[in-house]
Design an enzyme around this catalytic site. Structure first.
Site, PDB file in Angstrom:
ATOM      1  N   LYS A  13       0.709  -1.045   0.506  1.00  0.00           N
ATOM      2  CA  LYS A  13       0.402  -0.461   0.027  1.00  0.00           C
ATOM      3  C   LYS A  13       0.923   0.913  -0.267  1.00  0.00           C
ATOM      4  CE  LYS A  13      -2.101  -0.963   3.733  1.00  0.00           C
ATOM      5  NZ  LYS A  13      -1.857  -2.109   4.260  1.00  0.00           N
ATOM      6  N   ARG A 125      11.850  -7.206   5.196  1.00  0.00           N
ATOM      7  CA  ARG A 125      11.545  -5.326   4.304  1.00  0.00           C
ATOM      8  C   ARG A 125      12.950  -4.134   5.469  1.00  0.00           C
ATOM      9  NH1 ARG A 125       5.852  -2.651   4.999  1.00  0.00           N
ATOM     10  NH2 ARG A 125       5.740  -3.207   7.275  1.00  0.00           N
TER      11      ARG A 125
END
Ligand code: AMP
Length: 211
Positions: A13, A125
């Site tokens: 997102k 990440r």
């Protein structure tokens, strides 16, 4: 244009909203980013939000709603929302707030990525400690290990990207946030996008859906 990005943590997102915001020149409003900045600064909002964010739980609605309303007004009413709303109460409050200003949502981009892939993505990440740029050690690694391509800052792992917190965030997503897909679909607002594949490919799908 007023767009909400929906999808599980790690579905892309933030990355996709950032790209779209640069092209459309519309502000990206990310509640997660705003909270992390406040926590870093140690201001009042940050002190209230810290325990929730670090545990992977939702920050109470009254705190989030005050924050989002301020950010929407600062953005002049045109925005891409990343990470908000996260539950039905937030979605209804957003509707009320917008209709009070004669505004409404144009589209909801739902990024679909399955649970197994999310855990892989989030555990690899890394985020730049200086400029906030996001990397992935497998799919989008930095050129020099541990360093940001854009500013040279040190890359670090978010404190809520550890395995136990990732699983809690996914549970919270499924229980609280996933029902919003049906809530917005009833109004014909949802564009369901396959969130797997390269960042560019996913972005192309989003662009086509918004045409
Ligand atoms: P994110 O960067 O969107 O994954 O958000 C990180 C964390 O910030 C979440 O796990 C929550 O603790 C908090 N947070 C972000 N957005 C919201 C929201 N709309 N409502 C409640 N908590 C939020």
């Amino acid at each position: 244009m007023r767009v909400v990005f929906l999808g599980p943590p790690g579905s892309g997102k933030g990355t996709q909203a950032e790209r779209l915001s640069a092209i459309l020149r519309i502000s990206k409003i990310s509640t997660g980013d705003a909270l992390r900045e406040s926590i870093k600064r140690g201001d009042e909002l940050g002190r209230k939000a810290k325990v929730y964010v670090e545990k992977g739980e939702l920050v109470p609605d009254d705190i989030i709603l005050a924050l989002v309303e301020q950010l929407i007004d600062e953005a002049g009413g045109r925005f891409l929302l990343d990470g908000f709303p996260r539950n039905l109460n937030q979605a209804k409050s957003l509707d009320e707030y917008l209709s009070g200003r004669d505004w409404s949502l144009d589209r909801v981009i739902y990024l679909r990525v399955d649970r197994g892939e999310i855990v892989n993505r989030l555990s690899s990440r890394r985020v730049c400690s200086q400029c906030g740029a996001v990397y992935n050690l497998i799919y989008n690694p930095p050129t020099v290990e541990g360093r940001c391509d854009k500013c040279g800052g040190a890359l670090e792992q978010r404190r809520d990207d550890t395995e136990d917190v990732i699983l809690r965030r996914l549970d919270v997503y499924e229980r609280e946030t996933a029902p919003l897909i049906a809530y917005y679909a009833e109004r014909g607002l949802v564009e369901e996008i396959d969130g797997t594949g390269a960042v560019e490919e996913v972005f192309e799908r989003i662009r086509r859906a918004l045409e």
